[in-house]
Design a protein around this motif. Sequence first.
Motif, PDB file in Angstrom:
ATOM      1  N   GLU A 160       0.835  -1.210   0.000  1.00 10.78           N
ATOM      2  CA  GLU A 160       0.000   0.000   0.000  1.00 10.78           C
ATOM      3  C   GLU A 160       0.868   1.257   0.000  1.00 10.78           C
ATOM      4  OE1 GLU A 160      -2.794  -0.121   3.181  1.00 10.78           O
ATOM      5  OE2 GLU A 160      -3.977  -1.751   2.289  1.00 10.78           O
TER       6      GLU A 160
ATOM      7  N   GLU B 248       2.377   1.675  -3.413  1.00  8.68           N
ATOM      8  CA  GLU B 248       1.391   2.202  -4.372  1.00  8.68           C
ATOM      9  C   GLU B 248       1.249   3.719  -4.206  1.00  8.68           C
ATOM     10  OE1 GLU B 248      -3.298   1.588  -5.663  1.00  8.68           O
ATOM     11  OE2 GLU B 248      -2.635   0.996  -3.658  1.00  8.68           O
TER      12      GLU B 248
ATOM     13  N   ARG C  18       4.126   0.699  -9.522  1.00  7.69           N
ATOM     14  CA  ARG C  18       2.759   0.763  -9.012  1.00  7.69           C
ATOM     15  C   ARG C  18       1.956  -0.434  -9.508  1.00  7.69           C
ATOM     16  NH1 ARG C  18      -1.128   5.954  -9.900  1.00  7.69           N
ATOM     17  NH2 ARG C  18      -1.326   5.068 -11.999  1.00  7.69           N
TER      18      ARG C  18
ATOM     19  N   ARG D  48       0.078  -3.010  -7.109  1.00  7.52           N
ATOM     20  CA  ARG D  48      -1.357  -3.251  -7.267  1.00  7.52           C
ATOM     21  C   ARG D  48      -1.649  -4.719  -7.565  1.00  7.52           C
ATOM     22  NH1 ARG D  48      -3.279   2.266 -10.571  1.00  7.52           N
ATOM     23  NH2 ARG D  48      -3.639   3.489  -8.671  1.00  7.52           N
TER      24      ARG D  48
ATOM     25  N   LYS E  57      -5.363  -5.687  -7.073  1.00 10.42           N
ATOM     26  CA  LYS E  57      -6.053  -4.661  -7.860  1.00 10.42           C
ATOM     27  C   LYS E  57      -5.668  -4.880  -9.324  1.00 10.42           C
ATOM     28  CE  LYS E  57      -5.984  -1.126  -4.191  1.00 10.42           C
ATOM     29  NZ  LYS E  57      -5.548   0.252  -3.834  1.00 10.42           N
TER      30      LYS E  57
ATOM     31  N   GLU F 145      -6.485  -2.182 -12.161  1.00 12.54           N
ATOM     32  CA  GLU F 145      -5.626  -0.999 -12.073  1.00 12.54           C
ATOM     33  C   GLU F 145      -4.186  -1.341 -12.456  1.00 12.54           C
ATOM     34  OE1 GLU F 145      -7.727  -2.025  -9.814  1.00 12.54           O
ATOM     35  OE2 GLU F 145      -8.884  -0.359  -8.963  1.00 12.54           O
ATOM     36  N   ALA F 146      -3.724  -2.515 -12.024  1.00  9.10           N
ATOM     37  CA  ALA F 146      -2.368  -2.955 -12.380  1.00  9.10           C
ATOM     38  C   ALA F 146      -2.243  -3.118 -13.895  1.00  9.10           C
ATOM     39  CB  ALA F 146      -2.052  -4.273 -11.686  1.00  9.10           C
TER      40      ALA F 146
ATOM     41  N   ASP G 135      -1.761   0.194 -15.450  1.00  9.13           N
ATOM     42  CA  ASP G 135      -0.405   0.716 -15.232  1.00  9.13           C
ATOM     43  C   ASP G 135       0.589   0.109 -16.222  1.00  9.13           C
ATOM     44  OD1 ASP G 135      -0.903   2.555 -13.227  1.00  9.13           O
ATOM     45  OD2 ASP G 135      -0.610   1.107 -11.611  1.00  9.13           O
TER      46      ASP G 135
END
Length: 202
Positions: free
Chosen positions: A109, A112, A132, A136, A141, A144-145, A148
């Motif tokens: 966390e 990130e 990140r 993630r 996640k 979201e990953a 990225d």
Amino acid sequence: RSSDLSNCEAKSELEKIIQAMSSQENTHLKESSKNDVRPEITEEEKIRIAAQQLKQQAITDKDLGNAYFKEGKYEAAIECYTRGIAADNTNALLPANRAMAYLKVEKYEEAEMDCSLAISLDGSYAKAFARRGTARTALRKLKEAHEDFETVLKLDPGNKQAMTELAKIKKEMCESELGTDHACPLSLENKMQRPFVKPFDK
């Protein structure tokens, strides 16, 4: 004779007045010359000098943090990067490097958040997006990953890490949608991976 005497007195008084005036002028000239030789440093200049010193201190902390990181002393590296960020919060390298150290100690966390900070300072920082994405992925996640690592490929086409991670994420996302007992169909898996095949060098 009386007129000669009065003339002498007048001349004497005039000379005194002239001497007094010249003395005052000399005093003013000395004072002005002092001011011209060494002007006072303004508040703006003081602030600018202090900011430069802090930026230099931040670079020193970053370099020390990098040295600790190479030695595997990740907590010590984190402390150095933290001091650097406190000294200069405009340097994207500091939060990005601290994020890498956080990844090593599995503080995902924090990693990130640091990567997001680095990206806010430098929106073209591919390594920050990659780190990140890694954080993630560990936080599950996946969507979201995935975004990225897609961004990493836009900024750095042919990035092998991004290609590998995207293939893994897409497979996990596919399997989670179909159920844990089912693998992605081969045709679908190939279709997803096809855009990330490295082109031949010209």
